[in-house]
Design a protein around this motif. Structure first.
Motif, PDB file in Angstrom:
ATOM      1  N   ILE A 179      39.897  46.275  81.543  1.00  0.00           N
ATOM      2  CA  ILE A 179      41.144  45.544  81.781  1.00  0.00           C
ATOM      3  C   ILE A 179      42.358  46.467  81.675  1.00  0.00           C
ATOM      4  N   GLU A 180      42.259  47.526  80.877  1.00  0.00           N
ATOM      5  CA  GLU A 180      43.340  48.515  80.819  1.00  0.00           C
ATOM      6  C   GLU A 180      43.610  49.099  82.201  1.00  0.00           C
ATOM      7  N   ARG A 181      42.530  49.459  82.893  1.00  0.00           N
ATOM      8  CA  ARG A 181      42.675  50.129  84.184  1.00  0.00           C
ATOM      9  C   ARG A 181      43.262  49.214  85.256  1.00  0.00           C
ATOM     10  N   LYS A 182      43.296  47.915  84.982  1.00  0.00           N
ATOM     11  CA  LYS A 182      43.924  46.971  85.912  1.00  0.00           C
ATOM     12  C   LYS A 182      45.352  46.626  85.482  1.00  0.00           C
ATOM     13  N   LEU A 183      45.524  46.290  84.197  1.00  0.00           N
ATOM     14  CA  LEU A 183      46.827  45.823  83.730  1.00  0.00           C
ATOM     15  C   LEU A 183      47.856  46.939  83.657  1.00  0.00           C
ATOM     16  N   TYR A 184      47.447  48.121  83.224  1.00  0.00           N
ATOM     17  CA  TYR A 184      48.411  49.208  83.022  1.00  0.00           C
ATOM     18  C   TYR A 184      49.096  49.616  84.333  1.00  0.00           C
ATOM     19  N   PRO A 185      48.339  49.862  85.422  1.00  0.00           N
ATOM     20  CA  PRO A 185      49.022  50.156  86.692  1.00  0.00           C
ATOM     21  C   PRO A 185      49.903  49.007  87.170  1.00  0.00           C
ATOM     22  N   GLN A 186      49.501  47.779  86.877  1.00  0.00           N
ATOM     23  CA  GLN A 186      50.317  46.625  87.260  1.00  0.00           C
ATOM     24  C   GLN A 186      51.686  46.693  86.590  1.00  0.00           C
ATOM     25  N   VAL A 187      51.710  47.017  85.299  1.00  0.00           N
ATOM     26  CA  VAL A 187      52.976  47.118  84.571  1.00  0.00           C
ATOM     27  C   VAL A 187      53.816  48.272  85.116  1.00  0.00           C
ATOM     28  N   VAL A 188      53.177  49.410  85.389  1.00  0.00           N
ATOM     29  CA  VAL A 188      53.913  50.547  85.941  1.00  0.00           C
ATOM     30  C   VAL A 188      54.545  50.169  87.277  1.00  0.00           C
ATOM     31  N   ALA A 189      53.808  49.442  88.102  1.00  0.00           N
ATOM     32  CA  ALA A 189      54.347  48.994  89.389  1.00  0.00           C
ATOM     33  C   ALA A 189      55.560  48.099  89.191  1.00  0.00           C
ATOM     34  N   GLN A 190      55.488  47.200  88.227  1.00  0.00           N
ATOM     35  CA  GLN A 190      56.610  46.295  87.964  1.00  0.00           C
ATOM     36  C   GLN A 190      57.843  47.061  87.501  1.00  0.00           C
ATOM     37  N   ILE A 191      57.647  48.061  86.650  1.00  0.00           N
ATOM     38  CA  ILE A 191      58.775  48.865  86.181  1.00  0.00           C
ATOM     39  C   ILE A 191      59.356  49.679  87.327  1.00  0.00           C
ATOM     40  N   ALA A 192      58.496  50.310  88.114  1.00  0.00           N
ATOM     41  CA  ALA A 192      58.958  51.135  89.226  1.00  0.00           C
ATOM     42  C   ALA A 192      59.745  50.321  90.244  1.00  0.00           C
ATOM     43  N   GLN A 193      59.393  49.053  90.389  1.00  0.00           N
ATOM     44  CA  GLN A 193      60.053  48.181  91.362  1.00  0.00           C
ATOM     45  C   GLN A 193      61.247  47.436  90.772  1.00  0.00           C
ATOM     46  N   GLY A 194      61.627  47.804  89.536  1.00  0.00           N
ATOM     47  CA  GLY A 194      62.813  47.223  88.922  1.00  0.00           C
ATOM     48  C   GLY A 194      62.651  45.793  88.460  1.00  0.00           C
ATOM     49  N   LYS A 195      61.416  45.380  88.195  1.00  0.00           N
ATOM     50  CA  LYS A 195      61.158  44.000  87.812  1.00  0.00           C
ATOM     51  C   LYS A 195      61.094  43.783  86.300  1.00  0.00           C
ATOM     52  N   VAL A 196      61.286  44.844  85.527  1.00  0.00           N
ATOM     53  CA  VAL A 196      61.183  44.757  84.064  1.00  0.00           C
ATOM     54  C   VAL A 196      62.528  45.082  83.439  1.00  0.00           C
ATOM     55  N   THR A 197      63.019  44.175  82.615  1.00  0.00           N
ATOM     56  CA  THR A 197      64.297  44.360  81.931  1.00  0.00           C
ATOM     57  C   THR A 197      64.074  44.268  80.419  1.00  0.00           C
ATOM     58  N   LEU A 198      64.622  45.204  79.684  1.00  0.00           N
ATOM     59  CA  LEU A 198      64.497  45.238  78.228  1.00  0.00           C
ATOM     60  C   LEU A 198      65.814  44.802  77.611  1.00  0.00           C
ATOM     61  N   GLU A 199      65.765  43.726  76.809  1.00  0.00           N
ATOM     62  CA  GLU A 199      66.941  43.209  76.113  1.00  0.00           C
ATOM     63  C   GLU A 199      66.597  43.067  74.637  1.00  0.00           C
ATOM     64  N   GLY A 200      66.947  44.085  73.848  1.00  0.00           N
ATOM     65  CA  GLY A 200      66.547  44.103  72.445  1.00  0.00           C
ATOM     66  C   GLY A 200      65.037  44.222  72.355  1.00  0.00           C
ATOM     67  N   ARG A 201      64.404  43.243  71.673  1.00  0.00           N
ATOM     68  CA  ARG A 201      62.946  43.240  71.609  1.00  0.00           C
ATOM     69  C   ARG A 201      62.323  42.385  72.724  1.00  0.00           C
ATOM     70  N   GLN A 202      63.155  41.736  73.507  1.00  0.00           N
ATOM     71  CA  GLN A 202      62.641  40.860  74.550  1.00  0.00           C
ATOM     72  C   GLN A 202      62.502  41.634  75.858  1.00  0.00           C
ATOM     73  N   VAL A 203      61.330  41.503  76.468  1.00  0.00           N
ATOM     74  CA  VAL A 203      61.081  42.128  77.759  1.00  0.00           C
ATOM     75  C   VAL A 203      60.954  41.020  78.802  1.00  0.00           C
ATOM     76  N   ILE A 204      61.810  41.066  79.792  1.00  0.00           N
ATOM     77  CA  ILE A 204      61.809  40.066  80.847  1.00  0.00           C
ATOM     78  C   ILE A 204      61.161  40.676  82.093  1.00  0.00           C
ATOM     79  N   VAL A 205      60.109  40.031  82.587  1.00  0.00           N
ATOM     80  CA  VAL A 205      59.379  40.523  83.764  1.00  0.00           C
ATOM     81  C   VAL A 205      59.541  39.512  84.890  1.00  0.00           C
ATOM     82  N   GLU A 206      60.129  39.956  85.999  1.00  0.00           N
ATOM     83  CA  GLU A 206      60.265  39.100  87.168  1.00  0.00           C
ATOM     84  C   GLU A 206      58.903  38.876  87.810  1.00  0.00           C
ATOM     85  N   THR A 207      58.660  37.658  88.272  1.00  0.00           N
ATOM     86  CA  THR A 207      57.404  37.362  88.952  1.00  0.00           C
ATOM     87  C   THR A 207      57.595  37.421  90.455  1.00  0.00           C
TER      88      THR A 207
END
Length: 207
Positions: A179-207
């Motif tokens: 599951i690491e090999r599936k989820l980790y690239p997914q998160v990297v893709a979301q960050i690279a595409q600007g879909k992840v925002t960090l606000e304090g300890r809260q991480v907001i991920v656009e769907t």
């Protein structure tokens, strides 16, 4: 627009690194010219991950920690290389060195790690062994931003799996890595595409 540049840090076999490369080359992160895996950083010159990088055409920065008087000394050199290349995101993928504020602070909010537990449960070493010893029925993986604590950074994504009655650390690790090999690239893709925002300890991920 300048490309979104990624550096992967790894020390071992490099299966998570390979999953990143495969996802990148298939365009999973977006157009390959818009997002690049720019660099592999490794503290093990003979590690299989170094050969994986060479085969994939990814530049390598390899060093021997014993040649330095402190972690901070080699991290200063690594930071200089990352800055020279304009790295936007550091992905820790089985990098077996403790990090100091020398590298964490300038990349706070731009460095992620994957940990084999549902944090905040079982941080640190041998998370799978801790989970089995405790007798939990669910464990999983956590992708989180890195801060100066031990697996304490803001959580980006988690995925749970059931612990089977006769699981060993080895059988559980096999399913965890899958599951690491599936989820980790997914998160990297979301960050690279600007879909992840960090606000304090809260991480907001656009769907």
């Amino acid at each position: 627009m300048k490309p979104f540049r990624i550096a992967v840090f790894a020390s071992g076999e490099g299966t998570n690194f390979q999953a990143m490369v495969d996802a990148w080359q298939k365009g999973y992160f977006g157009a390959t010219e818009a997002t690049t895996i720019e660099l592999l950083v490794s503290d093990k010159p003979q590690a299989p991950v170094v050969q994986r990088a060479i085969q994939a055409g990814v530049d390598t920065y390899v060093f021997r920690p014993k040649e330095y008087s402190s972690r901070e000394q080699y991290e200063i050199e690594i930071v200089a290389e990352l800055e020279r290349r304009g790295i936007d995101l550091i992905v820790l993928a089985g990098y077996m060195r403790l990090l100091t504020p020398t590298i964490v602070n300038p990349y706070m909010g731009r460095m992620i790690n994957v940990h084999p537990s549902l944090l905040p449960a079982f941080p640190g070493k041998d998370a799978l062994g801790q989970a089995l010893a405790y007798g939990v029925k669910l464990t999983g993986i956590t992708v989180h931003f890195v801060d100066n604590g031990m697996d304490t950074g803001p959580i980006v994504a988690q995925q749970a799996i059931e612990v089977q009655p006769h699981d060993t650390a080895e059988t559980l690790a096999e399913r965890i890595h899958e599951i690491e090999r599936k989820l980790y690239p997914q998160v990297v893709a979301q960050i690279a595409q600007g879909k992840v925002t960090l606000e304090g300890r809260q991480v907001i991920v656009e769907t």
